[in-house]
Write an enzyme that holds these catalytic residues in place. Structure first.
Site, PDB file in Angstrom:
ATOM      1  N   ALA A  45      -9.252   8.623   8.401  1.00 20.54           N
ATOM      2  CA  ALA A  45     -10.178   7.937   7.500  1.00 20.54           C
ATOM      3  C   ALA A  45      -9.459   7.576   6.205  1.00 20.54           C
ATOM      4  CB  ALA A  45     -11.365   8.851   7.206  1.00 20.54           C
ATOM      5  N   LYS A  46      -9.925   6.525   5.553  1.00 21.65           N
ATOM      6  CA  LYS A  46      -9.293   6.106   4.306  1.00 21.65           C
ATOM      7  C   LYS A  46      -9.947   6.845   3.132  1.00 21.65           C
ATOM      8  CE  LYS A  46      -7.932   1.750   4.047  1.00 21.65           C
ATOM      9  NZ  LYS A  46      -6.483   1.776   4.305  1.00 21.65           N
TER      10      LYS A  46
END
Ligand code: PMP
Length: 327
Positions: free
Chosen positions: A159-160
Site C-alpha cells: 500500500a502507498k
C-alpha cells in the site's frame, strides 16, 4: 504554465476547488507527525494529435487507494467514479494540456498529540504538469541498496502508506549520493523486491520475470498493465517468482515500471552492464506499446483511459466517464 509552486494552481481540498495557497494543514496534524496517510499517483498523458489528455486507469487507481486506506481505517466517502469526475474537473480547471501527475492524499487529520488514531479523516487531490520522472531514455544505472524493503508485518509495502516512504527516501537518497540513478531494494529474505518508487522486471533465458506481490512490493498498476501488454501483444506471459540479487548481474534485460517512471530501462546494475549494456528488445517493445496504449493509439486498451477534454469524443469514447473498474 502552472507548477507546484504556482499560487494559482487549483487543488481539491476540504470538498472544494481552492487555490493551492488556501489548502493548508495545521502543525499538529496527525499524519504529519506519524505518517498516517495513504497517497496515490495517477498519470495523465497528453496526445498532441488528438488534442486530448488521457487519464491512465483512474478508476483502478482510486479503487486501490480506497482499499489501501482501509489498512489504516481511513474513510474516503466517495466512489472511484466520483473521484474520477473530480480529477477530470481539476485537470480542466487548471487547463492542463501536457503530461500530468495527479496526487490524491487521504490522511488522519486530527490536530492533537498522541499516536493512536481516531475517525477524523480528510483527503485532497492535486494535479500538476509533470514530465519525465527519471531521465531514462538511454537507460538507468541502478544500485542495490543497503536498506532492506519494509516487511508486511511492520508496514505493508503493498500500500502507498505515507510513513512507508521513509524506506524509499532513505534508499533513493543513498543511491543518488552514491552516483546511481535509482535504488533496487532487497527484502529481508535477500530477494529482489523493487525500486524505491517502482516495480522491477527482468528478462532472463527467454522469460520475463517479476517478483510476486508477496515479496514486499507495491501492487503496481503499471506492473499489471505491462503484464497484460506482454501477454497479449508479445505472447510472453510474465512469470512471477522470487529473483536473487545475483540474477540482476546475469540477466539479459531489466526495467522499472511505475506511474511516474512509465517503463524505464536499466542498463547497468552495481557497475555491471545489464546484457550488452544497451536497452533490450523486449524493453523497447513494451515501451512502445505502453506509450501507444496510454495515448489512446491502441483501440483494445481504450478501456484503460479516461479522456479529460473529450474534444474529439466520438460515440465509442463518449461513455468513458462510466468506464468499469478493471482491477
Ligand atoms: N513500487 C513503489 C514503492 C511505488 O511507490 C510505486 C509507485 N506507485 C510503484 C512500485 C509502481 O506502482 P504503480 O505502477 O501503481 O505506480
Amino acid at each position: 504554465m502552472k507548477s507546484e509552486a504556482d499560487p494559482e494552481l487549483i487543488v481539491y481540498f476540504g470538498g472544494q476547488y481552492v487555490p493551492q495557497h488556501e489548502a493548508r494543514v495545521g502543525i499538529l496534524t496527525h499524519a504529519l507527525h506519524y505518517g498516517t496517510g495513504v497517497f496515490e499517483g495517477i498519470r495523465a498523458h497528453w496526445d498532441e494529435a488528438q488534442q486530448e489528455l488521457f487519464l491512465m486507469r483512474p478508476l483502478d487507481h482510486y479503487a486501490r487507494w480506497k482499499k489501501n486506506c482501509g489498512i489504516l481505517r481511513i474513510r474516503v466517502p466517495l466512489s472511484p467514479q466520483e473521484l474520477g469526475a473530480i480529477t477530470v474537473e481539476l485537470l480542466r480547471r487548471n487547463h492542463i494540456r501536457s503530461n500530468a501527475y495527479v496526487r490524491p492524499l487521504a490522511y488522519k487529520c486530527a490536530e492533537r498529540v498522541g499516536v493512536s488514531t481516531d475517525d477524523k479523516d480528510a483527503f485532497a487531490i492535486v494535479a500538476v504538469p509533470f514530465g519525465d520522472y527519471l531521465a531514462s531514455d538511454r537507460g538507468l544505472h541502478a544500485g542495490v541498496s543497503s536498506w532492506r524493503r519494509i516487511e508486511d508485518n511492520a508496514i505493508p509495502a503493498r500500500a502507498k502508506i505515507c510513513g512507508a516512504y521513509v524506506n524509499s527516501a532513505l534508499a533513493g537518497d543513498e543511491a543518488r549520493e552514491s552516483g546511481f540513478d535509482e535504488a533496487i531494494l532487497l527484502n529481508e529474505s535477500g530477494h529482489v523486491a523493487e525500486g524505491a518508487t517502482c516495480n522491477i522486471f527482468m528478462a532472463r533465458k527467454g522469460e520475463l520475470i517479476t517478483p510476486p506481490v508477496t515479496e514486499n512490493v507495491l501492487e503496481g498498476i503499471t506492473r499489471e498493465s505491462v503484464m497484460e501488454l506482454a501477454r497479449r501483444e508479445l505472447g510472453r506471459p510474465v512469470v512471477e517468482r522470487p529473483i536473487d540479487r545475483s540474477e540482476l548481474y546475469m540477466c539479459e534485460e531489466l526495467f522499472f515500471t511505475g506511474t511516474a517512471v512509465g517503463i524505464a530501462p536499466i542498463v547497468r546494475v552495481d557497475h555491471r552492464p545489464v546484457g550488452n549494456g544497451a536497452v533490450g528488445a523486449v524493453t523497447n517493445a513494451l515501451r512502445g506499446l505502453y506509450f501507444d496504449a496510454t495515448r489512446g493509439h491502441l483501440k483494445s486498451y481504450r478501456n484503460w483511459l479516461l479522456p479529460v477534454y473529450g474534444v474529439k469524443r466520438d460515440a465509442e469514447h463518449a461513455t468513458a466517464p462510466l468506464m468499469e473498474v478493471t482491477a
